[in-house]
Design an enzyme around this catalytic site. Structure first.
Site, PDB file in Angstrom:
ATOM      1  CG  ASP A  78      11.052   5.751   3.593  1.00  0.00           C
ATOM      2  OD1 ASP A  78      11.046   5.003   2.595  1.00  0.00           O
ATOM      3  OD2 ASP A  78      10.076   5.891   4.360  1.00  0.00           O
ATOM      4  CD  GLU A 106      10.244  -0.072   3.793  1.00  0.00           C
ATOM      5  OE1 GLU A 106       9.554   0.185   4.796  1.00  0.00           O
ATOM      6  OE2 GLU A 106      10.636   0.794   2.980  1.00  0.00           O
ATOM      7  CG  HIS A 155       4.522   8.753  -4.314  1.00  0.00           C
ATOM      8  ND1 HIS A 155       4.225   7.480  -4.751  1.00  0.00           N
ATOM      9  CD2 HIS A 155       4.892   8.613  -3.015  1.00  0.00           C
ATOM     10  CE1 HIS A 155       4.404   6.613  -3.750  1.00  0.00           C
ATOM     11  NE2 HIS A 155       4.811   7.274  -2.688  1.00  0.00           N
ATOM     12  CG  HIS A 183      14.624   3.097   3.748  1.00  0.00           C
ATOM     13  ND1 HIS A 183      14.010   2.662   4.903  1.00  0.00           N
ATOM     14  CD2 HIS A 183      13.656   3.087   2.795  1.00  0.00           C
ATOM     15  CE1 HIS A 183      12.730   2.413   4.660  1.00  0.00           C
ATOM     16  NE2 HIS A 183      12.489   2.677   3.381  1.00  0.00           N
ATOM     17  NE  ARG A 200       8.426   5.227  -5.523  1.00  0.00           N
ATOM     18  CZ  ARG A 200       7.961   4.891  -4.323  1.00  0.00           C
ATOM     19  NH1 ARG A 200       7.899   3.627  -3.960  1.00  0.00           N
ATOM     20  NH2 ARG A 200       7.557   5.816  -3.483  1.00  0.00           N
TER      21      ARG A 200
HETATM   22  N1  LIG Z   1       7.450   5.735   3.536  1.00  0.00           N
HETATM   23  C1  LIG Z   1       6.409   5.856   2.752  1.00  0.00           C
HETATM   24  O1  LIG Z   1       5.471   6.555   3.102  1.00  0.00           O
HETATM   25  N2  LIG Z   1       6.337   5.275   1.535  1.00  0.00           N
HETATM   26  C2  LIG Z   1       7.259   4.327   0.975  1.00  0.00           C
HETATM   27  C3  LIG Z   1       7.113   2.965   1.576  1.00  0.00           C
HETATM   28  C4  LIG Z   1       7.618   2.852   2.997  1.00  0.00           C
HETATM   29  O2  LIG Z   1       8.819   3.009   3.263  1.00  0.00           O
HETATM   30  O3  LIG Z   1       6.845   2.579   3.906  1.00  0.00           O
HETATM   31  C5  LIG Z   1       7.044   4.244  -0.531  1.00  0.00           C
HETATM   32  O4  LIG Z   1       7.580   3.329  -1.145  1.00  0.00           O
HETATM   33  O5  LIG Z   1       6.367   5.120  -1.094  1.00  0.00           O
HETATM   34 ZN   LIG Z   2       8.623   1.822   5.289  1.00  0.00          ZN
HETATM   35 ZN   LIG Z   3      10.662   2.788   2.668  1.00  0.00          ZN
END
Ligand SMILES: NC(=O)N[C@@H](CC(=O)O)C(=O)O
Ligand SMILES: [Zn+2]
Ligand SMILES: [Zn+2]
Length: 443
Positions: free
Chosen positions: A305, A139, A309, A55, A59
């Site tokens: 995940d 996802e 940013h 995960h 970008r």
């Molecule tokens: N987890 C997050 O808060 N952000 C993820 C998207 C996601 O996995 O929900 C993202 O792509 O920024």
């Molecule tokens: Zn997510």
């Molecule tokens: Zn995610």
């Protein structure tokens, strides 16, 4: 190449020979070096399978100011992650064959092996999407997150049917927006980095919203005999729901992130909007219960995940700062630090970071240090930890929510026998290899 005298996760000391095909040829005692063979002396250090992070959000296309395949995969390699799985909420989203092809061309820059997931929106095109070498469907967003790809229950059921008909697993982001507490966002939430902003997000996206959505997703999947993987479960209740579904015969696995294992609402108070992610940080009590499930073996997969940013984006007020935190480089370091402190066994760390994610998604050559497996390997001094500092990490986003925690970082990372990362333990100087990454569904 011959790696000599390495300690494996189970404590055995072995030599490991890597063949010209990039696979492990032998794991044995007393293997002598052949003439001209490169020897990596590993005595006193551990050799682990490279982590399989199912995960990440790298970008590209569309968000290269946050991360690129080059920067994200460097960060992965430096953290001992040798396979990443990219998620579909890019711009354009990966919801049809053309979107897949565009992303696959960019992924050629990757230092590490990769999978590419396909997503679901109202205008996705299952025919062309499933025609490509997809890693998994997902996802699939049951509530809006970064990219606003939330879908309704009917479309989710259709997506499960489409995937199951083709024997493709489905990764699901399970939150139920109807159970969010809008009142938590009322009033003056204070500035960036204040207790109010940080805590409000956790109060808003409630634990109940996750638990209910996970239960419903499991039931919908079980009705169809679908193979479902629940992404970033942040509550012990959701982990238990997955365990129970599996006990009832469902093909379900769960994933937990390092931020939900190592950070809680207490820490969020100092992180402010940098601690905003979906699902959000939970109470310290829930964090401890989640960690206990990891230690016991109820957590199948730890995946990051990794959602970078920029600092400028995160520095906006709570309403505008995007959700998500980076983490691909600190997955193994944080888990190995827990092992160093005796909170987890090394075998548990190996299983949740490498062996289990590989087997959960049918990667039969990844995730183990054993004959015939890809030589995706990490050499690490498990006694040596240091403070995590963003300045020493390699993601383009240039910050980490784990600043100041300790981590045990790799010295060498190999992908199919190629050195993709090497750190001089004396000076800390890092060097990277070539972009050798391949799509794991094509090789
Ligand atoms: N987890 C997050 O808060 N952000 C993820 C998207 C996601 O996995 O929900 C993202 O792509 O920024
Ligand atoms: Zn997510
Ligand atoms: Zn995610």
């Amino acid at each position: 190449m011959l790696i000599t005298g390495a300690t494996l996760a189970d404590g055995r000391v072995r030599d490991v020979r890597i063949g010209d095909d990039g696979r492990i040829d032998a794991v044995a005692e007393g293997l002598g070096a052949d003439a001209g063979e490169r020897v990596l002396e590993a005595r006193g250090r551990h050799l682990l399978p490279g982590a399989v992070d199912v995960h990440v959000h790298f970008r590209e296309p569309g968000g290269s100011h946050k991360e690129t395949w080059a920067s994200g995969s460097r960060s992965a390699a430096a953290g001992g992650v040798t396979t990443v799985v990219d998620q579909p909420n890019t711009s354009p989203p990966t919801v049809d064959g053309d979107g897949f092809d565009e992303k696959a061309a960019l992924a050629a820059e990757s230092l590490v092996d990769y999978g590419i997931n396909g997503g679901v929106t109202a205008d996705w095109d299952p025919e062309s999407l499933f025609d490509r070498p997809l890693f998994a469907l997902g996802e699939v967003f049951l509530a809006d997150s970064t990219g606003d790809m939330g879908i309704d229950a009917d479309l989710f059921a259709d997506a499960l049917d489409e995937a199951t008909a083709r024997d493709v697993p489905v990764t699901v982001h399970a939150e139920d927006a109807t159970l969010f507490d809008e009142s938590a966002l009322d009033g003056d939430l204070g500035g960036i980095g204040t207790a109010a902003t940080a805590d409000a997000w956790s109060a808003y996206r409630t634990a109940e919203a996750e638990i209910a959505a996970v239960e419903r997703a499991l039931a919908t999947a079980a009705d169809r005999d679908a193979r479902v993987h629940v992404a970033h479960t942040s509550t012990p209740e959701a982990v238990d729901a997955v365990s129970e579904a599996r006990a009832d015969g469902a093909s379900a696995t769960c994933e937990v992130t390092p931020h939900h294992l190592f950070l809680s609402r207490e820490r969020a108070r100092s992180l402010g909007t940098f601690g905003r992610m979906n699902p959000p940080l939970r109470s310290e009590e829930r964090r401890e219960a989640l960690f206990a499930r990891l230690a016991e073996g109820a957590v199948d997969v730890v995946a990051t995940d990794h959602a970078p940013h920029t600092v400028a984006e995160k520095r906006q007020g709570l309403a505008d700062a995007p959700s998500g935190v980076p983490g691909v480089e600190t997955l193994y370091p944080l888990l190995l630090e827990s092992a160093r402190k005796g909170e987890l066994s090394l075998e548990r760390v190996r299983d949740v970071a490498a062996a289990n994610p590989a087997s959960a998604f049918g990667l039969d050559r990844k995730g183990r240090v054993a004959e015939g497996y890809d030589a995706d390997l990490v050499l690490v001094d498990t006694a040596g930890s240091r403070e995590i500092e963003a300045a020493a990490l390699h993601s383009a986003c240039a910050w980490t929510p784990f600043e100041g925690l300790r981590g045990v970082f790799p010295e060498v990372t190999l992908v199919r026998g190629e050195v993709v990362y090497e750190r001089d333990p004396a000076t800390g100087a890092a060097s990277f290899g070539e972009a050798v990454g391949r799509n794991v569904r094509e090789s």
